[in-house]
Design a protein around this motif. Sequence first.
Motif, PDB file in Angstrom:
ATOM      1  N   GLN A  86      11.222   3.376   3.690  1.00  0.00           N
ATOM      2  CA  GLN A  86      12.687   3.344   3.764  1.00  0.00           C
ATOM      3  C   GLN A  86      13.316   4.091   2.593  1.00  0.00           C
ATOM      4  O   GLN A  86      14.516   4.346   2.588  1.00  0.00           O
ATOM      5  N   ILE A  87      12.501   4.425   1.602  1.00  0.00           N
ATOM      6  CA  ILE A  87      12.975   5.172   0.436  1.00  0.00           C
ATOM      7  C   ILE A  87      12.641   6.646   0.627  1.00  0.00           C
ATOM      8  O   ILE A  87      11.501   7.003   0.941  1.00  0.00           O
ATOM      9  N   ASP A  88      13.642   7.490   0.437  1.00  0.00           N
ATOM     10  CA  ASP A  88      13.471   8.934   0.646  1.00  0.00           C
ATOM     11  C   ASP A  88      12.302   9.482  -0.168  1.00  0.00           C
ATOM     12  O   ASP A  88      12.095   9.087  -1.320  1.00  0.00           O
ATOM     13  N   SER A  89      11.573  10.380   0.438  1.00  0.00           N
ATOM     14  CA  SER A  89      10.469  11.116  -0.181  1.00  0.00           C
ATOM     15  C   SER A  89       9.259  10.244  -0.511  1.00  0.00           C
ATOM     16  O   SER A  89       8.402  10.662  -1.281  1.00  0.00           O
ATOM     17  N   CYS A  90       9.197   9.039   0.053  1.00  0.00           N
ATOM     18  CA  CYS A  90       8.044   8.176  -0.209  1.00  0.00           C
ATOM     19  C   CYS A  90       7.233   7.971   1.068  1.00  0.00           C
ATOM     20  O   CYS A  90       7.787   7.786   2.145  1.00  0.00           O
ATOM     21  N   GLU A  91       5.921   8.007   0.909  1.00  0.00           N
ATOM     22  CA  GLU A  91       5.002   7.839   2.036  1.00  0.00           C
ATOM     23  C   GLU A  91       3.992   6.736   1.710  1.00  0.00           C
ATOM     24  O   GLU A  91       3.376   6.741   0.649  1.00  0.00           O
ATOM     25  N   ALA A  92       3.836   5.785   2.628  1.00  0.00           N
ATOM     26  CA  ALA A  92       2.837   4.732   2.468  1.00  0.00           C
ATOM     27  C   ALA A  92       1.497   5.227   2.997  1.00  0.00           C
ATOM     28  O   ALA A  92       1.416   5.733   4.114  1.00  0.00           O
ATOM     29  N   VAL A  93       0.457   5.091   2.192  1.00  0.00           N
ATOM     30  CA  VAL A  93      -0.903   5.474   2.576  1.00  0.00           C
ATOM     31  C   VAL A  93      -1.715   4.186   2.661  1.00  0.00           C
ATOM     32  O   VAL A  93      -2.070   3.602   1.638  1.00  0.00           O
ATOM     33  N   LEU A  94      -1.972   3.721   3.881  1.00  0.00           N
ATOM     34  CA  LEU A  94      -2.683   2.451   4.068  1.00  0.00           C
ATOM     35  C   LEU A  94      -4.186   2.662   4.028  1.00  0.00           C
ATOM     36  O   LEU A  94      -4.724   3.531   4.721  1.00  0.00           O
ATOM     37  N   ARG A  95      -4.840   1.837   3.212  1.00  0.00           N
ATOM     38  CA  ARG A  95      -6.292   1.882   3.078  1.00  0.00           C
ATOM     39  C   ARG A  95      -6.817   0.455   2.979  1.00  0.00           C
ATOM     40  O   ARG A  95      -6.158  -0.440   2.474  1.00  0.00           O
ATOM     41  N   MET A 134       6.414  14.874  -1.713  1.00  0.00           N
ATOM     42  CA  MET A 134       6.296  13.534  -1.150  1.00  0.00           C
ATOM     43  C   MET A 134       5.539  12.629  -2.131  1.00  0.00           C
ATOM     44  O   MET A 134       4.477  12.991  -2.617  1.00  0.00           O
ATOM     45  N   ILE A 135       6.102  11.473  -2.410  1.00  0.00           N
ATOM     46  CA  ILE A 135       5.480  10.500  -3.310  1.00  0.00           C
ATOM     47  C   ILE A 135       4.583   9.588  -2.478  1.00  0.00           C
ATOM     48  O   ILE A 135       5.063   8.863  -1.604  1.00  0.00           O
ATOM     49  N   LYS A 136       3.285   9.633  -2.743  1.00  0.00           N
ATOM     50  CA  LYS A 136       2.321   8.834  -1.982  1.00  0.00           C
ATOM     51  C   LYS A 136       2.086   7.496  -2.680  1.00  0.00           C
ATOM     52  O   LYS A 136       1.748   7.465  -3.865  1.00  0.00           O
ATOM     53  N   ILE A 137       2.259   6.430  -1.917  1.00  0.00           N
ATOM     54  CA  ILE A 137       2.055   5.090  -2.457  1.00  0.00           C
ATOM     55  C   ILE A 137       0.929   4.427  -1.682  1.00  0.00           C
ATOM     56  O   ILE A 137       0.998   4.285  -0.453  1.00  0.00           O
ATOM     57  N   LEU A 138      -0.113   4.061  -2.387  1.00  0.00           N
ATOM     58  CA  LEU A 138      -1.292   3.467  -1.776  1.00  0.00           C
ATOM     59  C   LEU A 138      -1.046   1.989  -1.483  1.00  0.00           C
ATOM     60  O   LEU A 138      -0.665   1.226  -2.368  1.00  0.00           O
ATOM     61  N   VAL A 139      -1.221   1.597  -0.218  1.00  0.00           N
ATOM     62  CA  VAL A 139      -1.174   0.187   0.174  1.00  0.00           C
ATOM     63  C   VAL A 139      -2.611  -0.207   0.474  1.00  0.00           C
ATOM     64  O   VAL A 139      -3.157   0.111   1.528  1.00  0.00           O
ATOM     65  N   LEU A 140      -3.241  -0.836  -0.491  1.00  0.00           N
ATOM     66  CA  LEU A 140      -4.663  -1.147  -0.452  1.00  0.00           C
ATOM     67  C   LEU A 140      -4.844  -2.630  -0.182  1.00  0.00           C
ATOM     68  O   LEU A 140      -4.262  -3.464  -0.872  1.00  0.00           O
ATOM     69  N   TYR A 141      -5.650  -2.962   0.825  1.00  0.00           N
ATOM     70  CA  TYR A 141      -5.776  -4.375   1.177  1.00  0.00           C
ATOM     71  C   TYR A 141      -7.145  -4.679   1.770  1.00  0.00           C
ATOM     72  O   TYR A 141      -7.869  -3.789   2.208  1.00  0.00           O
ATOM     73  N   TYR A 142      -7.447  -5.970   1.770  1.00  0.00           N
ATOM     74  CA  TYR A 142      -8.549  -6.511   2.556  1.00  0.00           C
ATOM     75  C   TYR A 142      -7.954  -7.585   3.454  1.00  0.00           C
ATOM     76  O   TYR A 142      -7.123  -8.381   3.010  1.00  0.00           O
ATOM     77  N   SER A 143      -8.352  -7.596   4.724  1.00  0.00           N
ATOM     78  CA  SER A 143      -7.839  -8.600   5.655  1.00  0.00           C
ATOM     79  C   SER A 143      -8.945  -9.008   6.605  1.00  0.00           C
ATOM     80  O   SER A 143      -9.531  -8.152   7.273  1.00  0.00           O
ATOM     81  N   GLN A 144      -9.236 -10.281   6.670  1.00  0.00           N
ATOM     82  CA  GLN A 144     -10.303 -10.749   7.552  1.00  0.00           C
ATOM     83  C   GLN A 144      -9.768 -11.147   8.919  1.00  0.00           C
ATOM     84  O   GLN A 144     -10.387 -10.882   9.932  1.00  0.00           O
ATOM     85  N   HIS A 145      -8.605 -11.780   8.954  1.00  0.00           N
ATOM     86  CA  HIS A 145      -8.063 -12.275  10.221  1.00  0.00           C
ATOM     87  C   HIS A 145      -6.814 -11.526  10.668  1.00  0.00           C
ATOM     88  O   HIS A 145      -6.270 -11.836  11.721  1.00  0.00           O
ATOM     89  N   GLY A 146      -6.325 -10.575   9.874  1.00  0.00           N
ATOM     90  CA  GLY A 146      -5.191  -9.756  10.272  1.00  0.00           C
ATOM     91  C   GLY A 146      -3.870 -10.091   9.620  1.00  0.00           C
ATOM     92  O   GLY A 146      -2.919  -9.314   9.708  1.00  0.00           O
ATOM     93  N   ASN A 147      -3.773 -11.239   8.940  1.00  0.00           N
ATOM     94  CA  ASN A 147      -2.499 -11.625   8.336  1.00  0.00           C
ATOM     95  C   ASN A 147      -2.127 -10.742   7.146  1.00  0.00           C
ATOM     96  O   ASN A 147      -0.985 -10.306   7.022  1.00  0.00           O
ATOM     97  N   THR A 148      -3.083 -10.487   6.275  1.00  0.00           N
ATOM     98  CA  THR A 148      -2.819  -9.632   5.117  1.00  0.00           C
ATOM     99  C   THR A 148      -2.537  -8.206   5.577  1.00  0.00           C
ATOM    100  O   THR A 148      -1.703  -7.510   4.996  1.00  0.00           O
ATOM    101  N   ARG A 149      -3.213  -7.782   6.636  1.00  0.00           N
ATOM    102  CA  ARG A 149      -2.945  -6.452   7.209  1.00  0.00           C
ATOM    103  C   ARG A 149      -1.500  -6.353   7.713  1.00  0.00           C
ATOM    104  O   ARG A 149      -0.838  -5.328   7.532  1.00  0.00           O
TER     105      ARG A 149
END
Length: 197
Positions: free
Chosen positions: A28-37, A1-16
């Motif tokens: 949506q791409i096979d073998s890819c996993e989003a890791v939200l931080r 599984m290919i791990k892709i980091l989705v790294l963000y800062y959000s104060q009001h929720g829009n960026t989140r």
Amino acid sequence: MIKILVLYYSQHGNTRQLARHIGRGIEQIDSCEAVLRTVAEITTTAAITPNAPTNQTIDPIVSHHDLSQCAAIAMGSPVRFGNMAAPLKHFLDTTSSEWLSGTLIGKPACVFTSSSSLHGGQETTLQSMMLPLLHHGMILVGIPYSEPLLHTTSHGGTPYGASHVNHGINKQLHPDEIALAQAIGRRLATIAGKLNG
């Protein structure tokens, strides 16, 4: 599984919200996993005011281990005077050991942002996030004009990265913004897959 980091800062929720849709595009791409931080708030007595909104999220705080484990990074911040928010910059300022060891060299990355006005500094904020990624040797991924919505949207979305414009009245992402966020997530994951294939 290919791990892709989705790294963000959000104060009001829009960026989140953008982070979530980029994550959906990644998966949506096979073998890819989003890791939200997310990143920790900067807590100083000068910065804290009563009833100030905070980075309220259920996503874990990013660690340096997340950087070494990921195959790619999507990084997002709200606009702060044409620049990324201080908590995200603060975290990036702690990544000297990853820079020295070349942890992120050759990995693809994209950026995303949100603002309360159309001309509030989205493009400079996206570019400000690109600078440390270039110093880390990452490969920047944007949204190409082969995405038809990039030609027609009157909401968020730029060739530099996904974006959201709040206009101060509606915190929900416009369907164009959702589609472009998912498109850049798919593109990032596709490129990460090719580089890790």
